[in-house]
Scaffold this motif. Structure first.
Motif, PDB file in Angstrom:
ATOM      1  N   ALA A  35       0.861  -1.185   0.000  1.00 49.32           N
ATOM      2  CA  ALA A  35       0.000   0.000   0.000  1.00 49.32           C
ATOM      3  C   ALA A  35       0.893   1.229   0.000  1.00 49.32           C
ATOM      4  O   ALA A  35       1.972   1.226   0.610  1.00 49.32           O
ATOM      5  CB  ALA A  35      -0.938   0.012   1.196  1.00 49.32           C
ATOM      6  N   TRP A  45       5.612   9.913 -11.354  1.00 47.04           N
ATOM      7  CA  TRP A  45       4.959   9.072 -10.327  1.00 47.04           C
ATOM      8  C   TRP A  45       6.005   8.828  -9.259  1.00 47.04           C
ATOM      9  O   TRP A  45       7.004   8.144  -9.492  1.00 47.04           O
ATOM     10  CB  TRP A  45       4.482   7.757 -10.923  1.00 47.04           C
ATOM     11  N   THR A  69       1.876   3.170 -15.279  1.00 49.19           N
ATOM     12  CA  THR A  69       0.988   3.073 -14.122  1.00 49.19           C
ATOM     13  C   THR A  69      -0.468   3.317 -14.510  1.00 49.19           C
ATOM     14  O   THR A  69      -0.763   4.055 -15.455  1.00 49.19           O
ATOM     15  CB  THR A  69       1.371   4.098 -13.027  1.00 49.19           C
ATOM     16  N   CYS A  71      -2.277   4.795 -12.302  1.00 44.73           N
ATOM     17  CA  CYS A  71      -2.481   6.085 -11.638  1.00 44.73           C
ATOM     18  C   CYS A  71      -2.489   7.234 -12.643  1.00 44.73           C
ATOM     19  O   CYS A  71      -3.132   8.265 -12.414  1.00 44.73           O
ATOM     20  CB  CYS A  71      -1.391   6.328 -10.595  1.00 44.73           C
ATOM     21  N   ILE A  74      -5.930   7.585 -13.702  1.00 46.15           N
ATOM     22  CA  ILE A  74      -6.739   8.177 -12.632  1.00 46.15           C
ATOM     23  C   ILE A  74      -6.499   9.686 -12.566  1.00 46.15           C
ATOM     24  O   ILE A  74      -7.413  10.454 -12.283  1.00 46.15           O
ATOM     25  CB  ILE A  74      -6.413   7.502 -11.287  1.00 46.15           C
ATOM     26  N   PRO A  80     -11.945   6.236  -8.724  1.00 40.72           N
ATOM     27  CA  PRO A  80     -11.268   5.028  -8.239  1.00 40.72           C
ATOM     28  C   PRO A  80     -11.208   3.936  -9.313  1.00 40.72           C
ATOM     29  O   PRO A  80     -12.105   3.819 -10.148  1.00 40.72           O
ATOM     30  CB  PRO A  80     -12.145   4.580  -7.062  1.00 40.72           C
ATOM     31  N   TYR A 106      -5.805  -4.909  -7.460  1.00 40.53           N
ATOM     32  CA  TYR A 106      -5.346  -3.515  -7.484  1.00 40.53           C
ATOM     33  C   TYR A 106      -6.485  -2.606  -7.059  1.00 40.53           C
ATOM     34  O   TYR A 106      -7.643  -2.818  -7.437  1.00 40.53           O
ATOM     35  CB  TYR A 106      -4.898  -3.157  -8.905  1.00 40.53           C
ATOM     36  N   ILE A 107      -6.175  -1.607  -6.238  1.00 42.60           N
ATOM     37  CA  ILE A 107      -7.161  -0.580  -5.891  1.00 42.60           C
ATOM     38  C   ILE A 107      -6.436   0.749  -5.739  1.00 42.60           C
ATOM     39  O   ILE A 107      -5.347   0.806  -5.158  1.00 42.60           O
ATOM     40  CB  ILE A 107      -7.941  -0.922  -4.604  1.00 42.60           C
ATOM     41  N   SER A 108      -7.015   1.800  -6.306  1.00 44.84           N
ATOM     42  CA  SER A 108      -6.410   3.126  -6.216  1.00 44.84           C
ATOM     43  C   SER A 108      -7.508   4.177  -6.249  1.00 44.84           C
ATOM     44  O   SER A 108      -8.426   4.102  -7.074  1.00 44.84           O
ATOM     45  CB  SER A 108      -5.425   3.346  -7.376  1.00 44.84           C
ATOM     46  N   THR A 121      -2.433   9.600  -5.501  1.00 45.14           N
ATOM     47  CA  THR A 121      -3.327   8.464  -5.266  1.00 45.14           C
ATOM     48  C   THR A 121      -2.968   7.737  -3.973  1.00 45.14           C
ATOM     49  O   THR A 121      -1.821   7.749  -3.537  1.00 45.14           O
ATOM     50  CB  THR A 121      -3.264   7.445  -6.422  1.00 45.14           C
ATOM     51  N   CYS A 123      -3.110   3.911  -3.012  1.00 46.68           N
ATOM     52  CA  CYS A 123      -3.260   2.691  -3.796  1.00 46.68           C
ATOM     53  C   CYS A 123      -2.721   1.472  -3.047  1.00 46.68           C
ATOM     54  O   CYS A 123      -1.968   1.592  -2.078  1.00 46.68           O
ATOM     55  CB  CYS A 123      -2.543   2.826  -5.144  1.00 46.68           C
ATOM     56  N   ILE A 125      -1.639  -2.912  -4.038  1.00 49.57           N
ATOM     57  CA  ILE A 125      -1.527  -3.974  -5.038  1.00 49.57           C
ATOM     58  C   ILE A 125      -1.154  -5.282  -4.353  1.00 49.57           C
ATOM     59  O   ILE A 125      -0.647  -5.288  -3.224  1.00 49.57           O
ATOM     60  CB  ILE A 125      -0.477  -3.628  -6.121  1.00 49.57           C
TER      61      ILE A 125
END
Length: 435
Positions: A35, A45, A69, A71, A74, A80, A106-108, A121, A123, A125
């Motif tokens: 995270a 990034w 990425t 991101c 995003i 999200p 994956y969550i961001s 972000t 995020c 993984i």
């Protein structure tokens, strides 16, 4: 070498003391191994803070190529992105990022500054699939992103004030007359900085309390869910025995408790960040709507509502509706088993009733009282503290409801007073200034 403004972004995130705990909570509650908070621009990034349990290899200040990425997408469309299983995801199963970094879940979510600009972000993984599209996970990420944004804004404001003060000092030190102006500016700036520091310390205290609840109370139901689910899968897969039914009942109880807690945290957060749109509203209409919403909670109980003519007032409708809901719900929760519950709501114009009230200002006083189990008057201030629940048994309470009430009253530039008599009842007086 990183440019100074990126270095400052990393320092600002490091100065948010609860960030490591938030990242640890994310990993423990979701099962994700990595995270991070990332600073994301059109062409950069950069890692600001990280929890790395899978040896992904990034540390603060490290970079990934922006084009590799998700991101970056995003940043262009700040919404999200949540992937439970890359192999089964219709939108991302052929995406270059999962393949390049060997990730399956994956969550961001975007971190937006208070002025609406994009910072980066929050995020997570993992190389294995995970269940991330659940409501509680999505809302936890949104809440954490809002907390980071709010804290980041406070830190950047203090830095900007210090910068402005230094520039003004440099310009005004040329003459004696200008030095007098410097002293005046210093006093004003120092006063502002003290106020902001006090506000920041108060917010730190509340966020520390939030960290504790996140690290313990939010994880406890999840651990129970995993434990009893494993029991059913291992021993009761073909037939639900009594033991299986008990396990399922405990799962439901734990999930319900966690949901209530998350909901209360989200409401508390929203009363802090919500736009303040004041409108003239009929308080009787708001109260009647709230009572109708609570019908299921008192339909089998002996409850009498004594609602007087409350009139109209300029309020933030959503927040004021929540205020009335929380106070009436509080009365229902703490009703006495020995007598019928009577809830009274009245309103009148007043001034000078409290020392903190300005004698030159008129206040609309709204009183909500009941004849429930009450509380000791010694705790008339403590009950408004975050996660403070005076009664734990047999009533289940997250201890956030009255904190939300106080925050809403403060958002209306008002004051709230609590009076209680143990085993006799409680009364809450709300004072809202009237222009």
């Amino acid at each position: 070498m990183l440019e100074n403004h990126f270095k400052q972004d990393i320092i600002n995130i490091e100065n948010i003391t609860i960030v490591p705990t938030l990242l640890n909570v994310i990993c423990q509650t979701t099962g994700m191994g990595f995270a991070a908070i990332a600073r994301v621009t059109e062409d950069r990034w950069i890692t600001c803070s990280v929890q790395d349990n899978v040896l992904f290899g990034l540390k603060p200040g490290d970079e990934l190529k922006i084009k590799t990425t998700i991101c970056n997408e995003i940043r262009q469309n700040p919404k999200p992105v949540i992937i439970d299983n890359v192999s089964e995801d219709p939108d991302y199963h052929d995406h270059h990022t999962p393949a390049m970094y060997n990730l399956q879940s994956y969550i961001s979510v975007p971190i937006m500054r208070q002025d609406g600009s994009f910072f980066g972000t929050l995020c997570a993984i993992d190389p294995k699939p995970n269940s991330l599209k659940e409501f509680k996970v999505r809302e936890m990420f949104n809440l954490f992103a809002n907390l980071i944004s709010f804290h980041l804004n406070a830190i950047e404001n203090i830095a900007e004030n210090n910068k402005d003060l230094n520039e003004k000092n440099h310009l005004l030190e040329k003459t004696e007359n200008e030095k007098q102006k410097i002293e005046k500016l210093k006093l004003n700036a120092e006063k502002l900085l003290i106020e902001k520091n006090i506000s920041l310390e108060k917010m730190n205290s509340e966020l520390e309390a939030f960290n504790y609840i996140s690290s313990h109370d939010l994880q406890e139901p999840l651990r129970k869910i995993q434990l009893f689910t494993d029991t059913i899968e291992r021993e009761e897969v073909n037939n639900l025995s009594e033991k299986g039914r008990t396990a399922f009942h405990k799962i439901k109880t734990s999930a319900y408790r966690m949901q209530n807690l998350i909901n209360d945290l989200l409401i508390y957060s929203k009363t802090k960040f919500d736009d303040r749109k004041f409108e003239i509203k009929d308080l009787n209409q708001i109260t009647n709507d709230v009572i109708e919403d609570l019908t299921d909670e008192f339909e089998n109980k002996n409850v009498v509502f004594d609602i007087q003519q409350l009139g109209k007032l300029s309020v933030i409708e959503f927040q004021f509706r929540q205020l009335v809901y929380n106070l009436i719900s509080n009365s229902l929760k703490f009703a006495s088993p020995d007598r019928n519950l009577i809830i009274k709501i009245s309103a009148e114009m007043t001034n000078g009733e409290l020392e903190k009230l300005s004698p030159l200002t008129k206040y609309y006083k709204i009183t909500i009282s009941d004849n429930g189990i009450g509380f000791d008057q010694l705790y008339n201030e403590k009950i408004f503290g975050l996660f403070q629940a005076l009664h734990t048994k047999p009533v289940k309470s997250t201890g956030i409801g009255l904190t939300i009430v106080k925050r809403i009253v403060e958002n209306h530039n008002g004051f709230i007073r609590a009076k209680g008599v143990l085993n006799e009842g409680a009364k809450f007086d709300i004072f809202i200034p009237v222009e």
